[in-house]
Design an enzyme around this catalytic site. Structure first.
Site, PDB file in Angstrom:
ATOM      1  N   GLN A 237       0.816  -1.214   0.000  1.00  5.27           N
ATOM      2  CA  GLN A 237       0.000   0.000   0.000  1.00  5.27           C
ATOM      3  C   GLN A 237       0.851   1.266   0.000  1.00  5.27           C
ATOM      4  O   GLN A 237       1.816   1.379   0.761  1.00  5.27           O
ATOM      5  CB  GLN A 237      -0.893   0.016   1.240  1.00  5.27           C
ATOM      6  CG  GLN A 237      -1.791   1.229   1.344  1.00  5.27           C
ATOM      7  CD  GLN A 237      -2.682   1.150   2.574  1.00  5.27           C
ATOM      8  OE1 GLN A 237      -2.302   1.596   3.647  1.00  5.27           O
ATOM      9  NE2 GLN A 237      -3.845   0.548   2.423  1.00  5.27           N
ATOM     10  N   HIS A 364       3.890   2.466   2.316  1.00 10.97           N
ATOM     11  CA  HIS A 364       3.415   2.489   3.697  1.00 10.97           C
ATOM     12  C   HIS A 364       3.239   1.123   4.336  1.00 10.97           C
ATOM     13  O   HIS A 364       3.709   0.909   5.452  1.00 10.97           O
ATOM     14  CB  HIS A 364       2.085   3.248   3.734  1.00 10.97           C
ATOM     15  CG  HIS A 364       1.486   3.404   5.100  1.00 10.97           C
ATOM     16  ND1 HIS A 364       2.185   3.975   6.147  1.00 10.97           N
ATOM     17  CD2 HIS A 364       0.268   3.065   5.593  1.00 10.97           C
ATOM     18  CE1 HIS A 364       1.414   3.986   7.230  1.00 10.97           C
ATOM     19  NE2 HIS A 364       0.253   3.431   6.921  1.00 10.97           N
ATOM     20  N   ARG A 406      -5.365  -2.407   2.514  1.00 14.97           N
ATOM     21  CA  ARG A 406      -5.812  -2.280   3.902  1.00 14.97           C
ATOM     22  C   ARG A 406      -6.530  -0.952   4.132  1.00 14.97           C
ATOM     23  O   ARG A 406      -6.068   0.097   3.684  1.00 14.97           O
ATOM     24  CB  ARG A 406      -4.611  -2.381   4.853  1.00 14.97           C
ATOM     25  CG  ARG A 406      -4.996  -2.151   6.315  1.00 14.97           C
ATOM     26  CD  ARG A 406      -3.807  -2.262   7.232  1.00 14.97           C
ATOM     27  NE  ARG A 406      -2.807  -1.236   7.040  1.00 14.97           N
ATOM     28  CZ  ARG A 406      -2.905   0.030   7.462  1.00 14.97           C
ATOM     29  NH1 ARG A 406      -4.017   0.454   8.064  1.00 14.97           N
ATOM     30  NH2 ARG A 406      -1.915   0.886   7.260  1.00 14.97           N
TER      31      ARG A 406
END
Length: 607
Positions: A237, A364, A406
């Site tokens: 991500q 990230h 996520r």
């Protein structure tokens, strides 16, 4: 070499590791936590905006809605049973943290305060909902401090600044780990019945990342080298709002408090990409929108960034346009986002109460990792075969509650929910499990590898190799990808791996706190994981969640509603230049779905 013996060994002292250690010790196990950092320096402490739980303290909420958002946000690759466990267990976990002493912000009635976060909705996507429980913008820091205090109270044994560098296997089971004591350079063997990895992610593969220097994927790399597959590694991500050039995270909580994204024309451009939920769309949607704006020439001053604006006059204007009666003041922003304001003032010279913040997407979070079931037991094939004695939780693990992307706040939920479940399972396991002997010469291979690195006489500095890897991964295996570019990244990483094997040059030949040696070893982990990530990305010929292929722009549920498993075919763990991968894409999603919900069936994601 020194040998230590415990019932349970926890590798990593972040939220997942501490929760597992706490619950294993509560269950009667003798527990050691082995960490390359002092526990309160672990990366959980950087989590800012909140932890998601359907408490319904401001408006109606339901764990099933949370599970639905998790599956939808994960572009339908999340395992539904894992998403339901995550959402249902989140409520008890958050309340338990409160009872442990975590100082959550409060509503006027004294309940835990909650804020909006991207992708979190009520009634199966109807409208945004306040689900993120928060302690200002330092929620992860509070969780870490609270759990560490509880572990000290429960007499968990800590080995701080011991860097785990190998996992020990014998008779088809995990029997412990080898660690380097950083202060002395000595090797220590930790022998136990159960070992849980909670070592975090590997964002340092990319050039711009929110991850600390220490997030090098050690746990995932050493288990992979010992034959454990890695799952869904193509999904990493990119958080949409990192500080321009530096990657330091600006929490999604800024947008939860009303902040908006603006391009060079002052346009709130998320209205084009997510007309219903706008700036609170899921992170992959927002990151791609920012890149598209920049690519279309709408970056600020023609550069590679846009603005995140949380100035009260801006926020209140858009609140009024949306028909909301709520208004914010500079004092409220100062109270709710103190760390974010400090980051911007210190690193950018920008005061967010008076000026917009320059931001760009930043690498990230890893959705993939060591495959596990919902009890944090490591599984080693598409049949969910459990590897005795090995567990994993947190970002290094892939229970697949996050699928392809996520949702914000779900990382902290993941830590406490599956760390706790893993700790409980370990406490149960060690009561009846035998202590399997260590293999012969348990430190031989890692000693040979460190000797090779220390005695290298080549020309390639580790920092140089790392920089090349980070740039090529950022350029070709970032927010947008296409086949030729991914292949170029694979070829470059393979060349770097060969140089790592044959042409290294180290300055420090010592033993005590030899960061040159340790960072070189960490580079080997990053190169392993970069290759797995790129090869997995090349294999998945569709776009889904955080994996966006320019040459395969559509999601392909017919062929790709599956997890990928990447296997190393090496007999030994320390030959990175010779690594080859098999990609097994036959692990069907429905193998893990004991209960499927028709409301969670794949459909177009509309925000």
């Amino acid at each position: 070499m020194q040998t230590h013996q415990f019932d349970a060994i926890i590798v990593g002292a972040g939220g997942a590791g501490l929760m597992a250690a706490l619950y294993a010790s509560k269950g009667g196990a003798n527990v050691a936590v082995v960490s390359k950092l002092y526990p309160t320096r672990s990366h959980t402490g950087t989590a800012q905006g909140g932890i998601g739980a359907a408490l319904g303290n401001h408006e109606p909420d339901n764990p099933l809605w949370h599970a639905y958002d998790t599956v939808k946000g994960g572009d339908y690759l999340a395992d539904q049973n894992a998403a339901k466990v995550l959402a249902e267990n989140a409520i008890d976990a958050v309340i338990e943290l409160e009872h442990m002493g975590l100082p959550f912000d409060r509503t006027p009635e004294g309940r835990i305060s909650q804020r909006r976060f991207g992708g979190h909705t009520s009634n199966f996507g109807e409208k945004p909902v306040r689900r993120a429980c928060h302690a200002a913008d330092r929620t992860g820091h509070m969780i870490l401090q609270t759990l560490y205090q509880q572990c000290i109270k429960n007499e968990v044994k800590f080995f701080d600044e011991y860097h785990v560098v190998d996992v020990l296997m014998n008779n088809g089971a995990c029997v412990g780990v080898v660690a380097v004591q950083l202060g002395t350079g000595e090797l220590h063997v930790f022998h136990g019945k159960a070992t849980l990895f909670a070592t975090g992610g590997w964002g340092k593969i990319w050039q711009v990342t929110s991850n600390a220097h220490s997030l090098t994927g050690d746990g995932a790399a050493i288990t992979f080298r010992r034959g454990v597959p890695l799952q869904d590694m193509e999904f990493f991500q990119f958080h949409p709002t990192g500080i321009y050039k530096m990657g330091i995270l600006i929490t999604e909580g800024v947008r939860g408090e009303g902040g908006v994204l603006l391009n060079r024309h002052g346009e709130r451009f998320m209205e084009k990409y997510a007309p219903r939920i706008k700036d609170l769309a899921s992170r992959d949607v927002v990151s791609r929108a920012i890149y598209l704006e920049i690519r279309d020439g709408n970056g600020i001053q023609g550069k590679d960034y846009v603005y995140l604006d949380v100035r009260p006059e801006t926020v209140n204007r858009y609140l009024a346009e949306a028909g909301e009666t709520r208004r914010v003041t500079g004092e409220e922003i100062e109270k709710k986002l103190p760390d974010i304001l400090d980051f911007c003032r210190v690193y950018l010279g920008v005061d967010p109460v008076k000026e917009p913040m320059p931001i760009q997407p930043t690498a990230h979070y890893a959705m993939g990792g060591i495959p596990t079931n919902v009890d944090a037991e490591v599984v080693i094939d598409e049949n969910w075969t459990v590897l005795p004695g090995m567990y994993a939780a947190g970002e290094c693990a892939c229970v697949s509650c996050h699928g392809a992307n996520r949702l914000g706040t779900n990382s902290l939920v993941d830590l406490v929910v599956f760390g706790r479940r893993g700790g409980m399972k370990i406490a149960e396991y060690v009561k009846h499990a035998d202590l399997i002997p260590l293999p012969a010469n348990p430190t031989a291979e890692i000693e040979a590898e460190f000797k090779r690195i220390r005695s290298s006489k080549g020309k390639s500095k580790p920092g140089e190799l790392r920089g090349i890897m980070q740039k090529v991964m950022m350029d070709y295996v970032g927010v947008f990808r296409e086949g030729a570019g991914i292949q170029q990244a694979i070829d470059t990483v393979q060349e770097l791996r060969e140089r790592y094997q044959t042409d290294l040059s180290l300055d420090d030949q010592g033993y005590k706190f030899n960061t040159d040696l340790i960072e070189t070893w960490e580079l080997g982990c990053l190169l392993d994981l970069a290759q797995v990530t790129a090869k997995s990305a090349l294999a998945r010929t569709e776009s889904r969640g955080a994996h966006s292929r320019e040459d395969f722009k559509e999601r392909d549920d017919q062929n790709w509603l599956v997890h990928t498993l990447a296997f190393s075919k090496l007999a030994g763990p320390y030959q990175p230049g010779a690594l080859h991968l098999d990609l097994n894409t036959n692990k069907k999603v429905d193998l893990s779905l004991a209960e499927t919900d028709p409301r969670f069936a794949p459909k177009e994601r509309v925000y």
